[in-house]
Motif scaffolding. Structure first.
Motif, mmCIF file in Angstrom:
data_model
loop_
_atom_site.group_PDB
_atom_site.id
_atom_site.type_symbol
_atom_site.label_atom_id
_atom_site.label_comp_id
_atom_site.label_asym_id
_atom_site.label_seq_id
_atom_site.Cartn_x
_atom_site.Cartn_y
_atom_site.Cartn_z
ATOM 1 N N ARG A 119 31.092 59.687 28.032
ATOM 2 C CA ARG A 119 31.142 58.210 28.006
ATOM 3 C C ARG A 119 32.275 57.747 27.097
ATOM 4 O O ARG A 119 32.974 56.776 27.402
ATOM 5 C CB ARG A 119 29.807 57.633 27.520
ATOM 6 C CG ARG A 119 28.680 57.749 28.527
ATOM 7 C CD ARG A 119 27.399 57.100 27.982
ATOM 8 N NE ARG A 119 27.328 55.667 28.232
ATOM 9 C CZ ARG A 119 26.534 54.829 27.540
ATOM 10 N NH1 ARG A 119 25.784 55.280 26.553
ATOM 11 N NH2 ARG A 119 26.512 53.547 27.833
ATOM 12 N N LYS B 28 40.166 54.057 29.610
ATOM 13 C CA LYS B 28 40.415 52.651 29.976
ATOM 14 C C LYS B 28 41.329 51.982 28.953
ATOM 15 O O LYS B 28 42.191 51.181 29.311
ATOM 16 C CB LYS B 28 39.092 51.889 30.111
ATOM 17 C CG LYS B 28 38.383 52.254 31.401
ATOM 18 C CD LYS B 28 37.088 51.504 31.599
ATOM 19 C CE LYS B 28 36.421 52.002 32.881
ATOM 20 N NZ LYS B 28 35.050 51.583 33.030
ATOM 21 N N ASP C 157 26.185 43.023 27.455
ATOM 22 C CA ASP C 157 26.782 43.267 26.138
ATOM 23 C C ASP C 157 27.466 42.066 25.484
ATOM 24 O O ASP C 157 27.136 41.696 24.357
ATOM 25 C CB ASP C 157 27.718 44.495 26.175
ATOM 26 C CG ASP C 157 28.689 44.480 27.348
ATOM 27 O OD1 ASP C 157 28.742 43.469 28.089
ATOM 28 O OD2 ASP C 157 29.417 45.481 27.522
ATOM 29 N N ARG D 91 28.790 50.328 23.260
ATOM 30 C CA ARG D 91 29.287 48.947 23.196
ATOM 31 C C ARG D 91 30.323 48.766 22.093
ATOM 32 O O ARG D 91 31.164 47.863 22.179
ATOM 33 C CB ARG D 91 28.109 47.980 22.987
ATOM 34 C CG ARG D 91 27.199 47.920 24.198
ATOM 35 C CD ARG D 91 25.922 47.143 23.931
ATOM 36 N NE ARG D 91 25.001 47.293 25.059
ATOM 37 C CZ ARG D 91 23.692 47.105 24.992
ATOM 38 N NH1 ARG D 91 23.126 46.745 23.856
ATOM 39 N NH2 ARG D 91 22.948 47.265 26.060
ATOM 40 N N ARG E 45 33.356 37.115 35.247
ATOM 41 C CA ARG E 45 34.391 36.970 34.220
ATOM 42 C C ARG E 45 35.784 37.013 34.853
ATOM 43 O O ARG E 45 36.640 36.168 34.566
ATOM 44 C CB ARG E 45 34.231 38.127 33.206
ATOM 45 C CG ARG E 45 35.270 38.207 32.124
ATOM 46 C CD ARG E 45 35.297 39.609 31.522
ATOM 47 N NE ARG E 45 35.803 40.580 32.488
ATOM 48 C CZ ARG E 45 35.387 41.833 32.600
ATOM 49 N NH1 ARG E 45 34.421 42.299 31.830
ATOM 50 N NH2 ARG E 45 35.914 42.630 33.493
ATOM 51 N N ASP E 46 35.996 37.979 35.738
ATOM 52 C CA ASP E 46 37.329 38.146 36.320
ATOM 53 C C ASP E 46 37.691 36.998 37.270
ATOM 54 O O ASP E 46 38.827 36.546 37.284
ATOM 55 C CB ASP E 46 37.444 39.510 37.007
ATOM 56 C CG ASP E 46 37.460 40.646 35.995
ATOM 57 O OD1 ASP E 46 37.706 40.367 34.800
ATOM 58 O OD2 ASP E 46 37.226 41.809 36.376
ATOM 59 N N ASN F 187 37.442 44.557 39.511
ATOM 60 C CA ASN F 187 37.497 45.985 39.860
ATOM 61 C C ASN F 187 36.347 46.369 40.757
ATOM 62 O O ASN F 187 36.443 47.302 41.538
ATOM 63 C CB ASN F 187 37.371 46.849 38.606
ATOM 64 C CG ASN F 187 38.578 46.733 37.729
ATOM 65 O OD1 ASN F 187 39.671 46.466 38.220
ATOM 66 N ND2 ASN F 187 38.400 46.922 36.447
ATOM 67 N N ASP F 188 35.235 45.707 40.559
ATOM 68 C CA ASP F 188 34.060 45.959 41.393
ATOM 69 C C ASP F 188 33.174 44.716 41.366
ATOM 70 O O ASP F 188 33.333 43.856 40.514
ATOM 71 C CB ASP F 188 33.282 47.201 40.930
ATOM 72 C CG ASP F 188 33.141 47.257 39.425
ATOM 73 O OD1 ASP F 188 32.960 46.194 38.805
ATOM 74 O OD2 ASP F 188 33.208 48.361 38.864
ATOM 75 N N GLY G 37 31.011 41.485 34.928
ATOM 76 C CA GLY G 37 32.474 41.563 34.896
ATOM 77 C C GLY G 37 33.162 40.826 36.039
ATOM 78 O O GLY G 37 34.236 40.251 35.849
ATOM 79 N N ASP H 104 29.352 43.100 41.353
ATOM 80 C CA ASP H 104 27.943 43.374 41.072
ATOM 81 C C ASP H 104 27.110 42.162 41.442
ATOM 82 O O ASP H 104 27.465 41.029 41.121
ATOM 83 C CB ASP H 104 27.747 43.682 39.585
ATOM 84 C CG ASP H 104 28.392 44.993 39.216
ATOM 85 O OD1 ASP H 104 28.091 46.000 39.871
ATOM 86 O OD2 ASP H 104 29.228 45.001 38.285
ATOM 87 N N ARG I 259 37.718 47.947 24.035
ATOM 88 C CA ARG I 259 38.316 48.111 25.355
ATOM 89 C C ARG I 259 38.596 46.728 25.983
ATOM 90 O O ARG I 259 39.680 46.490 26.512
ATOM 91 C CB ARG I 259 37.368 48.904 26.255
ATOM 92 C CG ARG I 259 37.995 49.305 27.572
ATOM 93 C CD ARG I 259 37.441 48.577 28.757
ATOM 94 N NE ARG I 259 36.140 49.080 29.143
ATOM 95 C CZ ARG I 259 35.541 48.707 30.270
ATOM 96 N NH1 ARG I 259 36.124 47.877 31.103
ATOM 97 N NH2 ARG I 259 34.346 49.167 30.547
ATOM 98 N N PHE I 260 37.631 45.826 25.881
ATOM 99 C CA PHE I 260 37.856 44.510 26.487
ATOM 100 C C PHE I 260 38.970 43.747 25.754
ATOM 101 O O PHE I 260 39.775 43.075 26.385
ATOM 102 C CB PHE I 260 36.559 43.698 26.535
ATOM 103 C CG PHE I 260 35.590 44.230 27.557
ATOM 104 C CD1 PHE I 260 35.934 44.275 28.897
ATOM 105 C CD2 PHE I 260 34.344 44.718 27.185
ATOM 106 C CE1 PHE I 260 35.058 44.794 29.856
ATOM 107 C CE2 PHE I 260 33.461 45.241 28.135
ATOM 108 C CZ PHE I 260 33.819 45.276 29.464
ATOM 109 N N ARG J 160 20.372 41.045 28.409
ATOM 110 C CA ARG J 160 20.561 42.465 28.080
ATOM 111 C C ARG J 160 22.035 42.885 28.171
ATOM 112 O O ARG J 160 22.403 43.995 27.843
ATOM 113 C CB ARG J 160 19.740 43.336 29.017
ATOM 114 C CG ARG J 160 20.310 43.316 30.431
ATOM 115 C CD ARG J 160 19.879 44.471 31.278
ATOM 116 N NE ARG J 160 20.375 44.330 32.626
ATOM 117 C CZ ARG J 160 21.511 44.849 33.084
ATOM 118 N NH1 ARG J 160 22.269 45.572 32.293
ATOM 119 N NH2 ARG J 160 21.881 44.660 34.330
#
Ligand code: ATP
Ligand code: MG
Length: 491
Positions: A206, A213, A115, A163, A29-30, A38-39, A26, A41, A169-170, A113
């Motif tokens: 979940r 979101k 999504d 997913r 992507r951002d 947002n975070d 993510g 990784d 959500r995306f 792996r």
């Protein structure tokens, strides 16, 4: 978009020790769409123990071998940075968790792996040079705003059915630009529809997190409608679909489901708090079960009571915190308050405040605004709502009274050796006059002294002074009311 130095440092340290390291998912992507992630990784071919050796200020958090590094950063999104070793996911026999976690040897295996293509890119940072590693066409999809599963969509949704919701959500959270909405790629879309029922296997926690979101975004209402069209909504809030296609009476131009979504949409556009949005979405949830008759004269008696009960069940099922449930239930239960000026008496407003809680009053009015706009009525806050706010503030104001004083009637009687009678009240009224003029005079010693002084005066003098004090007090009360009226534009 600049990469923060905390991130660069971590990558550099891993590289120096001989490991590969990339920012991934993510956050890549951002960065590519010029949004602050947002975070952050990081992925690496180092194993958890090896990572911890390089970064002693760290802890291992989950079963995926993620090591969280603590930094000294002031920025919330950089205080803790997650490093996850390359991994492969094998069987998901419970459709929730991979049966075992296997480390992967290459970055490619790790990206496979992930999504969606836009979430499956990595970025190399070396000597101030950035290089995007895009093995699945994520860059192109990012440009065209397409959510597309990595690999075979059917298999990917069967591996982890959350997913299904993440895709939607995306679509609603990545952008808010009208005309440039995100879309789901055809094969991915078909696979979502075919696998919708798998959502049943996913834990409610979940599901709730993804739902939240979706609702947090400006496009929350669109998100709910996409969930319905793809057959997912009935595994999340099936009660909403009871109102789908259901007509209302002559006072409404929209069907029940449409009206709830339009109310939510207003709440989303206005960025109302999450719980207000949920209440806006659910406020008429009781209508389908209370509908009587058909056509322009049908009724929905008691729908707010039935709706409040349903809201409680829905939010409990989705494992919302108890405090949040209580609040939303109240907002749904009391969303129907009257607010014609003639019907708004101080006692009715006092009752409403007691029922919904003064702390929820503002949010209740927001729900009502959303309800109004969602019915196709153009003005959200007419004079009537402002008048209601005015009365509410008025009844919540502390009354100006002798109870505010640091001395009471007993003190007066004791000091002046009096029996109960009008004189006691008169003395207190005079003291209140002093204190209203100068709040610092509300001091026990000072007031006791004043009581003694007043004891020297005649009954007529006391009565006259008290009379003057009461007139002054009324003026102050009037002035305060004027100011409250002005605040709400009530003349
Ligand atoms: P956000 O902006 O909400 O943080 P994100 O894309 O970063 O969105 P995260 O949940 O933080 O999503 O996950 C980080 C990355 O991990 C994702 O971009 C994706 O590559 C991968 N990922 C997360 N959850 C899944 C999943 N259920 N299946 C496959 N890959 C996943
Ligand atoms: Mg993230």
């Amino acid at each position: 978009m600049k990469i923060p130095k905390e991130i660069k440092n971590i990558i550099e340290k891993l590289n120096k020790t001989g490991f590969e390291a990339f920012i991934v998912g993510g956050c890549v992507r951002d960065i590519l769409r010029s949004k602050k992630p947002n975070d952050w990784d990081i992925t690496t071919n180092a194993k958890p123990e090896e990572i911890q050796k390089i970064f002693p200020k760290s802890f291992i958090e989950n079963e995926f071998g993620t090591v969280t590094i603590l930094t000294e950063s002031e920025d919330e999104t950089l205080k803790e940075i997650e490093i996850t070793p390359y991994r492969i996911e094998s069987e998901y026999s419970d459709l929730r968790h991979p049966d075992k976690i296997e480390w992967a040897k290459t970055l490619e295996e790790d990206l496979k792996r992930r999504d969606f293509t836009v979430n499956a890119m990595a970025m190399e940072i070396k000597d101030r040079k950035y290089k995007v590693i895009d093995l699945f066409g994520g860059l192109k999809d990012l440009k065209n705003k397409i959510i597309k599963a990595v690999g075979n969509p059917d298999e990917r949704f069967k591996e982890d059915a959350l997913r299904l919701m993440r895709a939607i959500r995306f679509v609603v959270t990545l952008d808010n630009l009208p005309c440039f909405e995100w879309e789901i790629e055809e094969r991915t879309k078909t696979a979502i529809k075919e696998n919708a029922h798998l959502l049943e296997k996913i834990s409610n926690e979940r599901i709730r997190d993804e739902l939240v979101k979706i609702l947090m975004s400006k496009n929350g209402a669109r998100g709910i409608e996409i969930l319905r069209r793809y057959g997912l909504l009935k595994y999340i809030i099936p009660e909403l679909e009871e109102g789908f296609g259901m007509g209302q009476n002559k006072h409404h131009i929209y069907q029940v489901y449409e009206h709830m979504l339009l109310s939510l949409n207003y709440a989303c556009q206005k960025d109302f708090p999450l719980l207000v949005k949920i209440a806006a979405l659910l406020h008429d949830i009781g209508k389908p079960r209370t509908k009587q008759g058909e056509g322009p004269n049908c009724t929905f008696y008691n729908h707010e009571v039935v709706g409040a009960e349903m809201t409680k069940k829905i939010l409990e099922r989705l494992k919302f915190p108890k405090k949040d449930i209580e609040k939303v239930v109240k907002l749904v239960r009391y969303h129907l308050f009257y607010y014609n000026k003639d019907e708004v008496s101080e006692s009715s407003v006092r009752r409403l405040l007691r029922n919904v809680g003064p702390e929820n009053f503002d949010d209740l009015l927001k729900v009502r605004q959303a309800d109004r706009i969602g019915s196709g009525v153009p003005k959200a806050e007419p004079f009537r709502l402002r008048y209601l706010r005015y009365v509410a503030e008025k009844v919540l104001q502390d009354p100006i009274s002798v109870k505010m004083l640091k001395v009471n009637g007993n003190d007066v009687m004791k000091i002046l050796n009096l029996k109960p009678g009008p004189k006691v009240g008169q003395v207190l009224d005079i003291l209140l006059g002093y204190v209203l003029n100068d709040p610092s005079k509300n001091d026990r010693n000072f007031l006791e002294n004043e009581i003694k002084k007043l004891g020297q005066l005649s009954d007529t003098e006391i009565s006259q002074l008290a009379q003057n004090a009461r007139i002054e007090r009324e003026k102050i009360e009037q002035k305060r009311d004027e100011m409250t009226k002005q605040k709400y534009w009530i003349s």
